[in-house]
Enzyme design. Structure first.
Site, PDB file in Angstrom:
ATOM      1  N   LYS A   1       1.267   5.886 -19.821  1.00  0.00           N
ATOM      2  CA  LYS A   1       1.441   6.171 -21.253  1.00  0.00           C
ATOM      3  C   LYS A   1       1.946   7.593 -21.493  1.00  0.00           C
ATOM      4  O   LYS A   1       2.628   7.856 -22.478  1.00  0.00           O
ATOM      5  CB  LYS A   1       0.126   5.961 -21.996  1.00  0.00           C
ATOM      6  CG  LYS A   1      -0.400   4.532 -21.970  1.00  0.00           C
ATOM      7  CD  LYS A   1       0.442   3.608 -22.815  1.00  0.00           C
ATOM      8  CE  LYS A   1      -0.199   2.221 -22.948  1.00  0.00           C
ATOM      9  NZ  LYS A   1       0.682   1.282 -23.674  1.00  0.00           N
TER      10      LYS A   1
ATOM     11  N   GLU B   1      -1.745   4.130 -32.410  1.00  0.00           N
ATOM     12  CA  GLU B   1      -2.739   3.076 -32.251  1.00  0.00           C
ATOM     13  C   GLU B   1      -3.139   3.043 -30.779  1.00  0.00           C
ATOM     14  O   GLU B   1      -2.377   3.475 -29.925  1.00  0.00           O
ATOM     15  CB  GLU B   1      -2.131   1.726 -32.643  1.00  0.00           C
ATOM     16  CG  GLU B   1      -1.286   1.047 -31.547  1.00  0.00           C
ATOM     17  CD  GLU B   1      -0.038   1.821 -31.133  1.00  0.00           C
ATOM     18  OE1 GLU B   1       0.503   2.555 -31.981  1.00  0.00           O
ATOM     19  OE2 GLU B   1       0.387   1.702 -29.966  1.00  0.00           O
TER      20      GLU B   1
ATOM     21  N   SER C   1      -0.139   0.650 -13.336  1.00  0.00           N
ATOM     22  CA  SER C   1       0.143   1.430 -14.540  1.00  0.00           C
ATOM     23  C   SER C   1      -0.977   2.384 -14.941  1.00  0.00           C
ATOM     24  O   SER C   1      -0.744   3.315 -15.701  1.00  0.00           O
ATOM     25  CB  SER C   1       0.450   0.480 -15.695  1.00  0.00           C
ATOM     26  OG  SER C   1      -0.630  -0.414 -15.865  1.00  0.00           O
TER      27      SER C   1
END
Lengths: 269, 393
Positions: B99, B121, B378
């Site tokens: 991210k 969010e 990830s």
């Protein structure tokens, strides 16, 4: 589809003709809102609002993810969905309403997309609904839906926002049918203590570029707000302030009396 | 009907002004934020073409986030599964997931566009933590919406965001998970569009977000391709990643979309939007969407808060539609097994999200025998350890 491809037919439909005629007679337009499915006797409320001085009535078909709505409308939509209403059950009920004034459906695009543009437009028309507001379907995406709506005789109302450029507002007004829904605040639906200056500003900008009825919604919460906005605009939509009374348990009669007070405020000028 | 600027036929190219990937994408948002979307698309195109912007971002990715992330060959697990497994180690990035790649780029862009506030969010909290981190780094205000249910599941990440100076606001409507956090963030953006940048966390939402997020996550695929070239002398046979909105998957796929590698996205069985292939429109774009017979959006269910989302990014819908990628589903039970398997065999505790991709590899191992599989790991599992302790003990 690009904006350049959006058809710009200028034929005036029955909803726009109705609103223009009243406006041109010197009358300020009042469009109250009812959540389809909340409360249980909402069809009778539509009829009562018509008798209390509404010029047209916005009837929502609740959607699970109402991006443009604040907490009040969200809560009513959620209660309606929780009671099991569907787009079909709401349209069936609308068909049985004896409304003195035109009805306009408000819902989100996925309801129309999922059902199919043609079928949804025809179902609205069959239920006697004159116009449609899909707040998450902006100018660039409206073409395929609006063509089906035009064919079915349902007038697609478009939103015009304070954040839009002058050039964009012109294009929105050209494609809008029925009336131009002027977004009174940069924000979502909801009651506000003070009238936003943006409400009068957007009305003034739109009145300078279109002859279509300009109706301001969002943040119009009192008869005084309505009267102040209508000094420039052709009328107002009032939604959350009505629904708030219902959610607070003030009841059916209080909601109808409030619509009558809004009418009186507009007539007082 | 065709916009001459649309480049839908060119895989992972620049989308046209309509933001379409084949039949999917677009910009289905309230009129109030259309100008902001247009401004953002123009601002990103300008920044992305500016060498100074790219140099500054590359510097941040290297010196702050810790890129490039390594490629790890899993010798013990490969032997156990009967295939050759490589992990792209996005779990080793600062803040613990991929991210951060997206957020650093968007925060730089927001600053360049004169915005002082980031809003976001988050599901599992990884994107929220990354956004709060970037806001702290750049001295910006930050508000993060998180579903009430997820705030309970991921208390540690809520505390992290608060430590970093962000305000975490609960999304208390609907399923009280990621879907509702997206609704709240969008509503906030509609109301504060003049001063806020919506730092959207996945390759979803209205145009230009799916494009921006894919370009900012492309670094994963670009690095992995070069790393595979050095290690393998070519490409892996399979490239796989988990898919919620699908940003980590689109990032790694982008490095291999023009090769003959098979691209496999893995969805949770309770949130398998691509597998059901019903198109719909929510949160600003047209894609595959879980919904009922009336088009009401239904709730996804997954053990992983980060994949608990009823839709998928529109470019994934397009890749599935044209057959360039395929999408598999795994159950929560398979994910729990995979979570333990990687921990035990390789000393790497994965986040529950990429454990989905590993769960598929493990299940499909007979079909994959002898082949080389590149899996995008990830995120790391620190945030999930508490939840798994309750499940496993």
């Amino acid at each position: 589809m690009s904006a350049a491809d959006v058809p710009t037919t200028t034929g005036i439909g029955p909803l726009e003709a109705h609103l223009r005629a009243r406006r041109d007679a010197g009358h300020k337009l009042l469009l109250p809102y009812v959540t389809g499915g909340y409360p249980d006797d909402w069809p009778r409320m539509v009829e009562a609002f018509g008798q209390a001085g509404a010029d047209a009535i916005e009837v929502s078909i609740p959607f699970s993810d109402p991006m443009m709505d604040g907490p009040t409308i969200q809560q009513a939509s959620s209660l309606a969905l929780g009671s099991g209403v569907t787009p079909a059950s709401i349209l069936d009920a609308v068909e049985g309403i004896e409304s003195a004034v035109p009805l306009i459906a408000m819902t989100y695009y996925n309801v129309a997309f999922h059902m199919g543009h043609r079928r949804f437009a025809q179902d609205l028309a069959r239920a006697g609904i004159a116009g449609a507001i899909l707040p998450d379907l902006p100018l660039e995406e409206v073409g395929p839906w609006a063509e089906c709506a035009d064919q079915a005789g349902v007038e697609t109302v478009l939103l015009a926002a304070p954040t839009g450029s002058d050039e964009r507002l012109v294009r929105v007004c050209e494609r809008a049918r029925g009336f131009v829904y002027a977004v009174g605040v940069v924000g979502t639906t909801g009651e506000r203590a003070e009238l936003a200056t943006s409400a009068v500003q957007i009305a003034r900008r739109l009145k300078a570029i279109t002859d279509k009825p300009v109706i301001v919604g969002l943040g119009i919460s009192t008869p005084d707000h309505a009267a102040e906005v209508a000094e420039v605009a052709d009328g107002v939509v009032v939604a959350s302030a009505i629904i708030r009374k219902l959610l607070d348990g003030e009841g059916f009669d209080a909601a109808v009396e409030f619509v009558a007070a809004l009418r009186a405020g507009l007539d007082r000028g | 009907m065709t916009d001459p600027n649309t480049d839908g036929a060119s895989l992972m190219g620049t989308p046209g002004s309509d933001g379409r990937f084949g039949d999917f994408g677009g910009r289905f948002v309230p009129e109030t934020i259309v100008p902001a979307c247009e401004e953002l698309a123009a601002g990103f195109a300008d920044a992305w073409a500016d060498p100074a912007f790219r140099t500054e971002l590359d510097g941040l990715l290297a010196d702050y986030a810790g890129r490039p992330s390594p490629l790890t060959e899993c010798h013990r697990l490969s032997e156990e599964l009967g295939l050759r497994l490589l992990l792209k180690r996005e779990d080793l990035n600062h803040t613990g997931s991929h991210k951060i790649n997206n957020v650093l780029g968007q925060a730089l862009l927001a600053r360049r566009m004169g915005k002082r506030r980031l809003l976001a969010e988050t599901g599992a909290g990884q994107h929220g933590v990354a956004t709060a981190t970037a806001a702290a780094l750049f001295g910006m205000d930050c508000t993060v919406y998180m579903g009430e249910v997820d705030m309970v599941r991921q208390q540690l990440n809520v505390f992290r965001m608060e430590l970093l100076g962000a305000e975490v606001r609960p999304a208390s409507s609907g399923s009280r998970t990621l879907k509702d956090a997206v609704n709240e963030a969008l509503r906030d953006w509609v109301a504060t569009v003049e001063e806020s940048h919506y730092c959207l966390g996945s390759a979803m939402g209205p145009h230009p977000y799916p494009w921006i997020v894919r370009e900012l996550q492309r670094v994963i695929g670009t690095e992995a391709r070069e790393q595979c070239r050095r290690l393998l002398g070519g490409h892996p046979d399979i490239v796989t990643a988990c898919v919620g909105g699908g940003s980590n998957a689109i990032g790694i796929f982008s490095g291999f979309v023009d090769t003959d590698a098979e691209l496999v996205g893995v969805e949770p069985a309770g949130g398998a939007a691509v597998a059901r292939a019903v198109p719909g429109v929510v949160h600003g774009s047209k894609s595959y969407l879980l919904q009922d017979e009336w088009g009401q959006v239904t709730e996804a269910e997954s053990i992983s808060a980060g994949l608990d989302y009823p839709g998928v990014g529109p470019e994934h819908a397009h890749l599935a539609d044209i057959g360039r990628a395929r999408y598999e589903q795994v159950t929560d039970a398979e994910v729990i097994e995979a979570f333990q398997l990687l921990s035990r065999t390789e000393g790497i505790i994965p986040a529950l999200e990429p454990a989905h991709a590993l769960a598929w590899v493990s299940r499909a191992r007979a079909d994959l025998a002898g082949r080389t599989v590149l899996l995008n790991l990830s995120g790391r599992g620190d945030k999930d350890v508490g939840q798994m302790m309750e499940i496993l003990r």
